[in-house]
Design an enzyme around this catalytic site. Structure first.
Site, PDB file in Angstrom:
ATOM      1  N   LYS A  85       0.739  -1.147   0.150  1.00  0.00           N
ATOM      2  CA  LYS A  85       0.011   0.505   0.117  1.00  0.00           C
ATOM      3  C   LYS A  85       1.066   1.450   0.290  1.00  0.00           C
ATOM      4  O   LYS A  85       1.987   0.972   0.750  1.00  0.00           O
ATOM      5  CB  LYS A  85      -0.574  -0.435   1.056  1.00  0.00           C
ATOM      6  CG  LYS A  85      -1.614   1.075   1.391  1.00  0.00           C
ATOM      7  CD  LYS A  85      -2.715   1.144   2.649  1.00  0.00           C
ATOM      8  CE  LYS A  85      -3.271   2.056   2.986  1.00  0.00           C
ATOM      9  NZ  LYS A  85      -4.699   2.261   4.182  1.00  0.00           N
TER      10      LYS A  85
ATOM     11  N   SER B 283      -9.884   1.593   3.095  1.00  0.00           N
ATOM     12  CA  SER B 283      -8.817   3.082   2.290  1.00  0.00           C
ATOM     13  C   SER B 283      -7.250   2.580   1.349  1.00  0.00           C
ATOM     14  O   SER B 283      -7.002   1.965   0.250  1.00  0.00           O
ATOM     15  CB  SER B 283      -8.026   4.267   3.372  1.00  0.00           C
ATOM     16  OG  SER B 283      -7.474   3.534   3.977  1.00  0.00           O
TER      17      SER B 283
ATOM     18  N   SER C  96      -9.922  -0.070   6.933  1.00  0.00           N
ATOM     19  CA  SER C  96      -9.918   0.302   5.931  1.00  0.00           C
ATOM     20  C   SER C  96      -8.938  -1.412   5.493  1.00  0.00           C
ATOM     21  O   SER C  96      -8.585  -1.607   4.017  1.00  0.00           O
ATOM     22  CB  SER C  96      -8.286   1.205   6.291  1.00  0.00           C
ATOM     23  OG  SER C  96      -9.038   2.283   5.591  1.00  0.00           O
TER      24      SER C  96
HETATM   25  N1  GLN Z   1     -12.993   4.704   7.008  1.00  0.00           N
HETATM   26  C1  GLN Z   1     -13.198   5.036   7.366  1.00  0.00           C
HETATM   27  C2  GLN Z   1     -12.242   6.466   7.340  1.00  0.00           C
HETATM   28  O1  GLN Z   1     -12.432   6.970   6.273  1.00  0.00           O
HETATM   29  C3  GLN Z   1     -11.553   4.761   7.637  1.00  0.00           C
HETATM   30  C4  GLN Z   1     -10.762   4.357   6.891  1.00  0.00           C
HETATM   31  C5  GLN Z   1      -8.982   3.036   8.091  1.00  0.00           C
HETATM   32  O2  GLN Z   1      -9.614   2.207   8.038  1.00  0.00           O
HETATM   33  N2  GLN Z   1      -7.822   4.039   7.409  1.00  0.00           N
HETATM   34  O3  GLN Z   1     -11.931   7.113   8.479  1.00  0.00           O
END
Ligand code: GLN
Length: 486
Positions: free
Chosen positions: A76, A151, A175
């Site tokens: 990532k 994400s 995410s």
């Molecule tokens: N969807 C959540 C956010 O927007 C979690 C994102 C994540 O786990 N990095 O913060």
């Protein structure tokens, strides 16, 4: 060959059926074919990957053999990689080249893995659909009109489409797990502190954890064996022995006590997704597990608490991007203040700016008690709910997401998007390990089964996940939609 799991590829490499160079080339060819439509990779490291593969083949010829030796994977783009850009999905870091490797990257390199490239992601890991990336949205290989989740959507899309054998992700509120659910693969978030955060660009430091995005729980265990463990460079990494996560995968589930939170089977859950989850639970019963309903009474507060704590921490973490130290700087600033303002206005996207503003507000002197302190108190209550639950059960199981992957552009209101993580966020607030594995598809799209363990029970969680995968084929379903035009 490229559709195989890491465990299978590792056996093929050891048996000399294929070389790492050949395997790496096969993935690079596949990336060339599909990355344009999926946008899963921001950066592809063709030459470096072939060089790493060659080194892995040479090491193997000298008698070395370890599970990840010569395995092509994707990182990532939140993990710092020496000599290769690390963008975090943001214009702010579009040209940033880290002078060092993140600990996760360093450990995987040392284990002989081959890095094919860096995967696309929501900007600074803020999002649930991969639509906030400066580098454009990622598409779901099951249906390119749909999002892959976020994400870590680039990693999930790449694994599901066989653009790599396995990938890394990070999970602050869901995410790793939600994109794994949307793409029909396995995503594992370890306990907070189990994997080093050093060199992983910080979003919300008390919640962020790195973990594998894989084709099976067994593969996730193999990656965990490499990346888990104390790192003196990360003061929040835990000094606790690392188990061999592959060793207990086949432990019997006879007598396993599964808790299903009543709050996760309530309004909002798509009926077909619920049926898939119930079918998976029936499989567990066949394997000797017992199922009881449990109560997580403060679960409904988790999203609100998270959207105070995470932005608060993000507002502090992102203050370093000021145009002075590194990253984007605006052109021709009039003075210092103009430089700060324009650098941050131009370098960050809307969602990141929204979080910085919310976080700054929640931490400001007049509102700290009303928001930040209150959110921390809720966090404690959520942890207590889990503590109570784990007195009665060994693991908690439910859906990862209330529905299957939605279409790009379908969710424009930020709060609707925030509710995406309704089942996953509490696990981050409590620091627990959680995995999403495929249950039966619903309406032709993947669904995710969410398995949560107590603190540092990663081996148990992986064992429970693996046993379902040994006895069912849901994780072997492949997207048929690949190659469709966007
Ligand atoms: N969807 C959540 C956010 O927007 C979690 C994102 C994540 O786990 N990095 O913060």
């Amino acid at each position: 060959m490229i559709e195989k799991t890491v465990a299978e590829l590792s056996a093929a490499l050891a048996a000399g059926e294929i070389s790492s160079v050949e395997l790496t080339q096969a993935y690079l060819d596949r990336i060339k074919q599909y990355n344009q439509s999926l946008n899963a990779y921001i950066t592809v490291c063709e030459e470096e990957a072939i060089a790493q593969a060659r080194a892995a083949d040479e090491a193997r010829a000298k008698g070395e053999n370890s599970p990840l030796l010569g395995i092509p994977l994707a990182q990532k783009d939140i993990f710092c990689t020496e000599g290769v850009t690390t963008t975090c999905g943001s214009r702010m870091l579009e040209n940033f080249i880290s002078p060092y490797d993140a600990t996760v990257v360093e450990r995987l390199n040392k284990a002989g893995a081959v890095m094919l490239g860096k995967t696309n992601m929501d900007e600074f890991a803020m999002g649930s659909s991969n639509e906030t990336s400066y580098f454009g949205p990622v598409r779901n290989p099951w249906d390119v009109k749909r999002v892959p989740g976020g994400s870590s959507g680039g990693s999930a899309s790449a694994v599901a489409a066989d653009l790599c054998a396995i990938a890394t992700g990070t999970d602050t509120g869901g995410s790793i797990r939600q994109p794994a659910a949307f793409c029909g693969i396995t995503g594992f978030k370890p306990s907070y502190g189990r994997v080093s955060r050093w060199g992983m660009i910080a979003f919300a430091s008390s919640l962020d954890q790195a973990g594998p995005i894989a084709k099976s729980a067994e593969d996730a265990a193999l990656m965990m064996n490499v990346i888990a463990g104390l790192d003196e460079k990360d003061s929040t990494s835990i000094d606790r022995p690392v188990e061999d996560y592959a060793a207990s995968l086949n432990d019997s589930l006879d007598g396993l006590r599964i808790g299903i939170p009543k709050q996760h089977f309530a309004e909002g859950l798509n009926a077909e997704v619920e049926q898939s989850i119930r079918d998976a639970l029936a499989e567990y019963e066949k394997l000797g597990a017992t199922i009881t309903e449990i109560d997580l009474p403060n679960n409904h507060l988790s999203v609100s608490a998270y959207y105070v704590v995470a932005p608060a921490e993000a507002s502090a973490n992102l203050s370093r991007y000021d145009g002075v130290r590194y990253g984007y700087r605006c052109d021709n600033p009039a003075d210092l203040e103009d430089m700060y303002k324009r650098t941050r206005s131009e370098g960050f996207g809307d969602e990141v700016k929204r979080r910085i503003m919310v976080g700054t507000y929640a931490l400001s002197a007049g509102f700290y008690d009303a928001y930040y302190r209150k959110a921390q108190q809720i966090r404690r209550l959520i942890k207590q709910d889990f503590n109570e639950a784990f007195k009665q059960v060994d693991v908690i199981i439910g859906p990862t997401s209330p529905h299957t992957a939605f279409e790009l552009g379908a969710k424009t209101d930020p709060v609707t998007m925030y509710l995406e993580d309704i089942y996953t966020i509490a696990v981050n607030l409590a620091g627990l390990p959680g995995i999403s594995i495929p249950a039966a598809p619903a309406g032709g799209l993947p669904t995710g089964l969410h398995i949560v363990g107590n603190d540092f029970a990663e081996a148990k969680v992986l064992n429970v996940a693996h046993q379902l995968q040994r006895n069912t084929d849901w994780h072997k379903q492949k997207p048929a939609g690949l190659g469709q035009e966007a």
